[in-house]
Each structure stands twice: as C-alpha cells, then as structure tokens.
Scaffold this motif. Structure first.
Motif, mmCIF file in Angstrom:
data_model
loop_
_atom_site.group_PDB
_atom_site.id
_atom_site.type_symbol
_atom_site.label_atom_id
_atom_site.label_comp_id
_atom_site.label_asym_id
_atom_site.label_seq_id
_atom_site.Cartn_x
_atom_site.Cartn_y
_atom_site.Cartn_z
ATOM 1 N N ALA A 111 -15.303 -7.549 -2.005
ATOM 2 C CA ALA A 111 -15.192 -8.445 -0.891
ATOM 3 C C ALA A 111 -14.261 -9.251 0.505
ATOM 4 C CB ALA A 111 -15.239 -10.243 -1.056
ATOM 5 N N LEU A 112 -13.039 -8.824 -0.596
ATOM 6 C CA LEU A 112 -11.652 -9.013 0.887
ATOM 7 C C LEU A 112 -12.138 -8.086 2.053
ATOM 8 C CD1 LEU A 112 -8.839 -10.072 -1.770
ATOM 9 C CD2 LEU A 112 -9.423 -10.982 0.292
ATOM 10 N N LEU A 113 -12.064 -6.529 1.672
ATOM 11 C CA LEU A 113 -12.491 -5.812 1.961
ATOM 12 C C LEU A 113 -13.489 -6.148 3.466
ATOM 13 C CD1 LEU A 113 -12.257 -2.467 0.208
ATOM 14 C CD2 LEU A 113 -10.507 -3.392 1.908
ATOM 15 N N ALA A 114 -14.530 -6.752 2.534
ATOM 16 C CA ALA A 114 -15.780 -6.816 3.571
ATOM 17 C C ALA A 114 -15.539 -7.778 4.947
ATOM 18 C CB ALA A 114 -16.925 -7.147 3.128
ATOM 19 N N GLU A 115 -14.221 -8.657 4.141
ATOM 20 C CA GLU A 115 -13.905 -10.034 5.032
ATOM 21 C C GLU A 115 -13.103 -9.317 6.068
ATOM 22 O OE1 GLU A 115 -12.446 -13.034 3.106
ATOM 23 O OE2 GLU A 115 -11.801 -14.026 4.438
ATOM 24 N N ALA A 116 -12.254 -8.127 5.514
ATOM 25 C CA ALA A 116 -11.330 -7.435 6.940
ATOM 26 C C ALA A 116 -11.814 -6.636 7.576
ATOM 27 C CB ALA A 116 -10.844 -7.065 6.550
ATOM 28 N N GLY A 117 -13.541 -6.555 7.386
ATOM 29 C CA GLY A 117 -14.296 -5.882 8.533
ATOM 30 C C GLY A 117 -14.108 -3.917 7.969
ATOM 31 N N TYR A 118 -14.004 -4.023 6.588
ATOM 32 C CA TYR A 118 -13.843 -2.987 5.980
ATOM 33 C C TYR A 118 -15.189 -2.332 4.912
ATOM 34 C CZ TYR A 118 -9.853 -1.972 8.392
ATOM 35 O OH TYR A 118 -8.919 -1.490 10.101
ATOM 36 N N ALA A 119 -15.577 -2.867 4.944
ATOM 37 C CA ALA A 119 -17.236 -3.376 4.023
ATOM 38 C C ALA A 119 -17.451 -1.813 3.095
ATOM 39 C CB ALA A 119 -18.457 -3.596 4.562
ATOM 40 N N ASP A 120 -17.297 -0.524 4.311
ATOM 41 C CA ASP A 120 -17.724 1.091 3.811
ATOM 42 C C ASP A 120 -15.989 0.987 3.610
ATOM 43 O OD1 ASP A 120 -19.877 -0.020 4.100
ATOM 44 O OD2 ASP A 120 -20.265 0.709 6.431
ATOM 45 N N GLY A 121 -15.376 0.389 3.286
ATOM 46 C CA GLY A 121 -14.261 1.318 2.881
ATOM 47 C C GLY A 121 -13.307 1.827 4.053
ATOM 48 N N PHE A 122 -12.169 2.690 4.632
ATOM 49 C CA PHE A 122 -11.363 3.571 5.451
ATOM 50 C C PHE A 122 -11.048 4.648 4.599
ATOM 51 C CE2 PHE A 122 -8.627 -0.245 4.207
ATOM 52 C CZ PHE A 122 -7.713 0.883 3.655
ATOM 53 N N GLU A 123 -9.569 6.059 5.564
ATOM 54 C CA GLU A 123 -9.636 6.372 4.831
ATOM 55 C C GLU A 123 -8.085 6.132 5.065
ATOM 56 O OE1 GLU A 123 -10.681 10.281 6.481
ATOM 57 O OE2 GLU A 123 -12.641 10.192 5.816
ATOM 58 N N ILE A 124 -7.368 6.659 4.495
ATOM 59 C CA ILE A 124 -5.894 6.424 4.906
ATOM 60 C C ILE A 124 -4.730 6.988 4.236
ATOM 61 C CG2 ILE A 124 -5.206 4.747 2.661
ATOM 62 C CD1 ILE A 124 -4.065 3.749 5.427
ATOM 63 N N THR A 125 -3.409 7.620 4.542
ATOM 64 C CA THR A 125 -2.759 8.725 3.635
ATOM 65 C C THR A 125 -1.697 8.055 2.868
ATOM 66 O OG1 THR A 125 -3.108 10.779 5.639
ATOM 67 C CG2 THR A 125 -1.185 10.955 3.982
ATOM 68 N N LEU A 126 -1.690 8.263 1.274
ATOM 69 C CA LEU A 126 -0.394 7.682 0.484
ATOM 70 C C LEU A 126 1.116 8.468 -0.005
ATOM 71 C CD1 LEU A 126 0.136 5.406 -1.347
ATOM 72 C CD2 LEU A 126 -0.224 7.475 -3.216
ATOM 73 N N SER A 127 2.257 8.182 1.093
ATOM 74 C CA SER A 127 3.440 8.954 1.010
ATOM 75 C C SER A 127 3.793 8.754 -0.500
ATOM 76 C CB SER A 127 4.183 8.844 2.154
ATOM 77 O OG SER A 127 3.420 8.937 3.613
ATOM 78 N N TYR A 128 4.864 9.699 -0.742
ATOM 79 C CA TYR A 128 5.347 9.508 -1.984
ATOM 80 C C TYR A 128 6.247 10.952 -2.473
ATOM 81 C CZ TYR A 128 2.084 12.619 -4.784
ATOM 82 O OH TYR A 128 1.031 12.964 -4.359
ATOM 83 N N PRO A 129 7.424 10.551 -3.685
ATOM 84 C CA PRO A 129 7.840 12.063 -3.228
ATOM 85 C C PRO A 129 7.742 12.595 -4.547
ATOM 86 C CG PRO A 129 8.816 9.490 -4.335
ATOM 87 C CD PRO A 129 7.931 9.205 -3.623
#
Lengths: 523, 339
Positions: free
Chosen positions: A348-366
C-alpha cells in the motif's frame, strides 16, 4: 638399559599418584587469546585488560551485570549533576577499601583521573574533557568538565577510570602531575600488582603465558566463588576448542561461530547465547540522485514493513532492534517495539508513493562475515524479501575496504551495513540522525532536508544530562525513527560463548564481555 | 690437528659471519616502509611532537642509519641487545624467558625425529626395494608433506581430547604448579625440585608437539639415511666385513651406519637449527610460549630491537649447531682429523 627405561617410566607415571592429592582450592581456568601489553588501567586499553581489570578494580559507577540499560553505583554511593551539565559531584561509598586494606578516599579518585589524563596512555583521550577534579572532603569528589557530555557517566564505567590506590601507586613511581607522561613509572608495578578495590587481586602476569588472580581477602563486597582464576593464553581458537572439550579449561573466550556450531552434541560443554550489541541495517540514501526511489520516505517505510525480521533471526539467532539503537542500552526500546513484517502495508505504501509495480535498485554491501554473520547470505535474503513487494534488487557485493570507502564518503544509494556502538551510551545513536557521522555523511540526511522535529530532539539529546529527561528524549527519537529516516534496522545477532557445563553464572556484557567474579561451579 | 685448534679455527671464522648477519638484519629492518612510531605510540601521543621526538631519541631513531648501526654494534660488544619497544624489557631477558621453551621442544622433536628417521632409513636401505622399503618411503613422504598445523590439530583432537593419552596445549597445565626457575627447562627444573606431578605434566605436554615436529624432520632424515646407507652398503669394505664372518647386525651398524652418518648429521644439525629458530605455527597451535611466537609479535609491531636480537640469536644458533656438526665430523671421519 631396559631396567633404566622402566625406572624412568615408573618415575614419570607412577610417582605422581603419591604426589599432591585433591586440591581444596576452587580454581577457574579461562582460555583466552591474550591481547594486552599493559594491565595498568591508564595504559592498557584492550579486551584482555578489560576482562582482568573488571575484577581487580572497580569504577565510580558501572552498568548492570547483563547490559548497559542503566548507570548503577559502584564506588560512588550516589552523585549529582549540576544544571549546566558540567559539574558532577560523587559521594563515595565509605565501606569501600583497597585490597591492601587502605580505605577509599576522594584523593584516590583525584589521583586516578589526573593520572589517566596526564600519563597520555592509549585510553587517556577518555579523560581529555575533564577540566578539574577536586576532593571536597574525604568522601566527596567533584569533577568539572570542559564541555557538557551526557555520556560522561557511561564513560566512567569503562576500565581506564578504575580507581587506583593513590598512596600505593605513588610509592611505586606513580604520578598524576601534568608531566606524568615523562615522570610516571608505575606501569611496571601495576603489571605485577593490582592496586584496586575489586574482588580479586593480581597475583602474577607472565605476558603471553598466563595471568593468575587470587581472591581479595579484604574485599568490601560479597566474596566471589572461585579462590583462584588462571587465565591461560591460547592464541588459536581451534586449540581453545580442544582444550575446552578435554576439560583443560573451564571457559573459552575466543571461539568462532563455526566452531561453536559443532559443539552442540557435547553434554560436557554448554554454549551460551546472548544478543550482542551489533545492529545490522539498510541504508536508504536521502539524496534522490543516489537513492532514487529509496530516498522517498514512503518507500523507506514500505521497505521496513517488507523485511522478514523473523527470518533473519532464524538464520543467525538474535533479536530484532526497534531502531539503530541497540537493545540493552539505556532507554532503548525492546523487541516488542520492533517492526513486524506486513506485506500488505508495504505494498500500500509503495502504491501511495507511485511504485505500485515496484522498481529496480542496486544493493551495495561488503563481502564480509562479522562475528559469524555472513553479509552475503543476508543480502540474498533482502533481495528475496523485497521481491515479494515488487522491488527487484541487483546485488552489488564489494571488497570490504572498497565498499567501506564508498559508504563512508556517502556514495552508496541503497546499502547494507552494520554498526557497533563506540561507547555504551544512547548518545551514540545521534550518529544516525541528520548531519551525524552516519546520517549526514553517509545517508545525506542533513539539517537542510530533515524535519525540524528530529533536529530539535537531536540538539536536546546532545546536551541533556538529567537521567529521566534523557530517557524521554531518546524514546521520542526512537518513535521518530520508527516511522521516518533512512534506516531499516533488521537484526541484532547473538554472541556465543562456550564453557564447561558445570560452570554457572555466565553473563555476556557489551562493555567488559565477561565478569569473572560472577562465575561459580555447580556442586 | 688437535681438537682445540680445530674448534678455535671454526670459532674465528664465525665472527665475520655474525657481523654480516647484524648488517643484513639491520638493513632489512630499516628497509620496511613503515614508521615504528605509529606501531608503538598510543594515538594520544602521536600528535604531541615533543613526545614523538623523545621516543625517537630514546630508541635512537633520530640518528642517521649508519650511526644507529654502529651504536647497535657498540652496545652488542658490551653484551647489550637493547630493550624491546613492545614489552619494554631488555631483549636478553625476553629471550631468556622464551628460548628455554623452544629448546625443550626442539630437543624432544629432534630426539624423536632422529630415532624414527634413522631407523626408517636403515630399514629402507637394508631391505632395499622390498615392500617395507616402499612403505617406509611413503610414510616419510607423508611426514614431509602434511602441513604441520593440520597434524597438530588432528593430534590434539584425537590424542588429547578424544583418547586422553597426552595432556593438552601449553607447557604446563594451568592447574599444575610451576617448578622454581633454574634453567627454564621445565623437565630439568621439576626434576631438580622433585616435583613429580609437574614433571609428568611437562613430559606429557612435550610428546604431541614433539611428535608433530619430529614427523617432519623424520621424513628428511630417513631419506638421507637411506640413500647414504645404500651408497655405503655397496662398498668394498662391507663385502670384506662380511667375508670376515662378522655378524650382519654389527656390519650394518658399525661399518655401514657410522660411515653413512656424515650427511645425516648435517641434516640433523640443520633441522635442529630450524626448530630452534622457531616453529611459529606449531608454537601457536600448542600455545607454546617460545621464541617463534616472540619473533612473530616483534615483527608485527615493528619492534626493531627485538627483531634484530632474535635474528642474531637465530644466526648464532645456526653457527653453534654447525660448529657442533663439524666437531662431530671430526670424530666420525678420521680423514678430517688428519688434515
């Protein structure tokens, strides 16, 4: 020749039977990878010094046995803090005496603090903010700080502030004068004798071999169980494991988690598990250029709802922290206040933010395993968790130093890191707030883009020294961090220690790791 | 040539050798591109220029390297190895504290290793190309090839933790009383003071690390013994001895082995030297407070005086061991006595 050999064999294995019979003394043998060059509280600042000095010395104030959730009296019976937060007045516990029989006086406190400050040893920075220490009378001492420091009492619980016997140390070359760095020669004495008030006294320290503590016959508090504690230096963790399994040592302090995992079926050995004070968290950069969708506060909250907190606990053991402030610290919310996974809420929060279909992102970590927790494994789980709400994560593992550099210079948009408190006061969490060491420099959460509410809370918490007011302030900060801010704290993993099953009283502590005086044997 | 002249000549030759070693170890220690100040002063003192200058002056680091070297040599001539930056103790005292542990272990390992190695070598040579020869050679190869730390950990787990045949890591159990310090060698000191429990514990703790190190040198020794014996066994005087009707055992041990020993003694000497120079891994796993671990700590904290002191000690050990080997040659080989 044969007869001679037989004689030797008899000598070696036979005569022993008639030697010393069973010892009456209660002895505890600790296996530890020794890491110190000094047992002088003003010089030694390592884990080993901390463990030993925890039982040979005492501090004005200390923490409870199991955590850092409060400041409790030790050598000080009570204390008051001035309105401006600069002046601390301590009333000493008049019952306290040093191991050599001398009573504890305000002069000993003055001597200890000044010596720590002027001797310029490794931990002397802790005393740098002390402007003056004065004895008001024999049992009252006042410390004046140069600038207000609400964490001062928490610092006083650290072993460098262990109160040493003025007369005894001075007699053996000690100095608390401003030129102590060149004139103080008491370190060698303190490496062989403990001049403190603790339940044990140092009998001998043979560097790299063993340290022997014996019960302080003059101890003013409750006598500990063991008469003698031998801390034997075993540098290799694998060797500690073998020595523990065979009963050569009673407790092994430096085992790694993969060694502990193989000890489960040995009834003679108990593995104690306690939540540590390391918090694993996601960083969601507030700079839209770097963070993209995760710089959106609604997305940040959605991600907090999307993580499978129980799953991380199942993987490594531990608890779920409510914020980057580790559970166990003063004012920290417990696990009951922590987030619970709610995928519908997240969607619901994602939809409210305009990302109802999700998005792609890169996660950095060591690429790193810390205290047995493999970050690669967690990163894969984060990827799977977020996929359930439509966030497609590409993993970007980096070599530790390279990734750390990017993290510290604030170049990572979406990252996975962990935090261990620099000192055990909730003020440490201010690092995560706007313009803090982590918040500002690494997540671009600055005074410009942050809510005024959290900025005000931060500024008050930085100077407030009234204990009740502090708790209230830090709880408000945690309330705020629940709903807002670029963090998703998701795991506070367990630390483990293994000991012989007949040992009891073991408690892990975030400051001194173990208080050997609390241990006893089941009889 | 009489023996004392022989020894004197050998000792004189070692003096330039030791000088050369001091120079090389000094150069290497100074070539490390790191400042010992950072490794040895606490953070709070690093920003204080006066204290840094005082530290440099105290350890002679403010002088030009050539002067540093000659100061060091001068101190050395007066029997002063300097003080360790790390432990702040005189190096000679540190060495005296850590060396006996290593001597004890190296000696036991060498005794085990020589016993096993020479026996295997003889067996292998006498039953040349028989199954037992192959078996012994494979064993030797295994001994040389298995990493010491693997053997050490397996040994501890099986023979100490599971079977309980030998005592655990360390020179003495934590609960075992220490003997009064005389030589620093626990076996000797506990014998002197008559502490039989301590003696038993000390001996029991020597067996496992001693065997682990012994297996390594036994592999080398057995191979040298085998090839040297094979060479000797084929010589004319062996046939002569047999034709005289001597007993086979006598022929092999008296005529064969004693003549085959020269290369073997060389290898034994070198092995003993290398064990004394510190078996860092073995000492570490067995929590053995020896010179190897001392040297490791000194190197990681850039403790120059200690590094120099230990390098010199190791060089000296090799020189002395070689000297002893040469003296043994003198007795083993009459031809050396003649020249």
């Amino acid at each position: 020749m044969r007869r001679f050999l037989l004689l030797i064999v008899i000598l070696l294995f036979g005569v022993g039977v008639f030697g010393l019979s069973a010892q009456e003394e209660r002895v505890l043998v600790v296996g530890h990878a020794e890491s110190t060059d000094s047992l002088d509280p003003a010089h030694g600042y390592t884990q080993t010094t901390g463990i030993i000095n925890r039982v040979t010395y005492e501090t004005l104030v200390t923490f409870p046995d199991a955590d850092a959730s409060a400041i409790v009296p030790q050598l000080a019976a009570d204390w008051t803090v001035s309105e401006d937060g600069l002046s601390y007045t301590f009333n000493l516990n008049t019952a306290a005496t040093f191991a050599n029989g001398d009573p504890l006086t305000a002069d000993d406190v003055v001597f200890t603090f000044n010596r720590l400050k002027y001797v310029q040893g490794t931990p002397s920075f802790l005393a740098a903010n002390i402007a003056s220490v004065t004895a008001d009378d024999a049992d009252t001492v006042t410390v004046v700080l140069a600038t207000p420091d609400p964490a001062f009492l928490a610092n006083l619980a650290a072993n460098p502030f262990a109160i040493t016997n003025d007369a005894q140390v001075t007699e053996n070359g000690g100095s608390a004068a401003e030129d102590a760095v060149t004139t103080d020669t008491a370190e060698a004495f303190l490496n062989g004798t403990s001049a403190g008030t603790g339940p044990y006294v140092l009998e001998s320290w043979e560097p790299q071999v063993e340290t022997v503590l014996v019960r302080n016959a003059n101890y003013w508090g409750e006598a500990p169980y063991f008469d003698r504690i031998i801390i034997t230096n075993i540098p290799e963790a694998a060797t500690q494991k073998v020595a523990l399994e065979s009963g050569e040592i009673d407790i092994a302090l430096d085992l790694t988690s993969d060694q502990l995992s193989t000890m489960g079926d040995n009834a003679d050995v108990t593995v104690a598990t306690t939540p540590g004070n390391i918090v694993h968290f996601l960083l969601m950069n507030n700079d839209p250029e770097l963070g993209g969708p995760v710089s959106d506060p609604l997305v940040q909250l959605a991600i907090r709802y999307a993580l499978d907190y129980e799953g991380y606990k199942a993987l490594w053991g531990g608890i779920t922290p409510a914020s980057p402030l580790a559970i166990g610290q003063l004012s920290a919310y417990g696990e009951d206040q922590a987030f619970v996974r709610d995928l519908d809420q997240a969607r619901a929060l994602l939809a409210e933010a305009g990302y109802a279909d999700g998005f792609e992102i890169t996660l950095s970590y060591p690429i790193f395993t810390f205290q047995g927790v493999n970050m690669e494994t967690n990163a894969q789980k984060i990827q799977a968790d977020l996929a359930e709400v439509g966030i497609i994560v590409t993993l970007n593992p980096g070599e530790l130093q390279v990734s750390l550099e990017e993290y510290r210079t604030g170049q990572q948009g979406f990252a996975y890191w962990f935090w261990g408190p620099d000192f055990l006061d909730p003020i440490d969490v201010l690092s995560f707030l706007p313009s803090g060491k982590v918040g500002g420099e690494r997540a671009n959460w600055t005074d410009e883009n942050a809510d005024q509410a959290i900025i005000d809370l931060r500024d008050q918490a930085a100077v407030e020294s009234d204990p009740e007011a502090r708790v209230a302030l830090f709880q408000q900060i945690q309330d705020y961090l629940r709903e807002s801010g670029p963090w998703a704290a998701f795991l506070q993993p367990n630390v483990q220690t293994a000991f012989r099953s007949d040992l009891q009283g073991y408690t892990w502590h975030p400051q001194w790791l173990i208080n050997l005086a609390l241990l006893s044997r089941v009889e | 040539m009489p023996i004392y002249l022989f020894i004197l000549r050998r000792v004189l030759v070692t003096i330039p050798l030791l000088l050369g070693i001091t120079l090389v170890s000094f150069l290497i220690a100074n070539a490390i591109p790191a400042d010992p100040i950072n490794a040895n002063l606490p953070q709070s003192q690093l920003n204080n220029e006066e204290l840094v200058a005082a530290f440099r002056a105290e350890w002679g680091l403010d002088k030009p390297p050539v002067e540093q070297y000659f100061t060091y040599l001068n101190n050395l001539l007066h029997g002063n190895l300097g003080r360790s930056i790390k432990t702040r103790q005189p190096i000679a005292e540190d060495i005296a504290r850590f060396l006996p542990a290593t001597i004890e272990l190296a000696t036991v390992a060498t005794v085990f290793g020589v016993t096993i190695g020479v026996t295997f070598g003889i067996v292998s040579a006498v039953w040349h190309k028989r199954p037992i020869d192959y078996a012994v050679r494979v064993l030797g190869l295994v001994g040389v090839s298995i990493p010491v730390f693997v053997l050490a950990l397996i040994g501890l787990t099986v023979f100490h933790a599971q079977l309980g045949w030998v005592a655990g890591p360390g020179r003495l159990g934590a609960r075992t009383p220490d003997p009064p310090l005389v030589t620093g060698l626990l076996v000797i000191d506990s014998l002197i003071s008559g502490q039989w429990n301590t003696l038993r514990d000390a001996v029991s703790r020597l067996i496992l690390p001693g065997m682990v190190l012994a297996l390594y040198i036994a592999g080398l020794i057995s191979r040298i013994t085998r090839s040297s014996m094979l060479e000797v066994l084929g010589l004319d005087y062996m046939r002569t001895a047999r034709s005289k009707g001597l007993r086979e055992r006598w022929i092999i041990l008296r005529h064969g082995l004693s003549n085959a020993m020269i290369p073997v003694v060389t290898v034994i000497g070198l092995s003993y030297g290398s064990l004394l120079a510190g078996a860092v891994l073995t000492e570490s796993i067995f929590a053995w407070p020896g010179i190897g671990r001392y040297m490791f700590r000194a190197s990681t904290s850039q403790d120059f005086p200690a590094i120099m002191g230990v390098s010199l000690l190791i060089a000296l050990i090799y020189v002395v061991v070689n000297l002893i080997v040469d003296i043994l040659y003198y007795f083993l080989d009459p031809r050396i006595r003649a020249t």
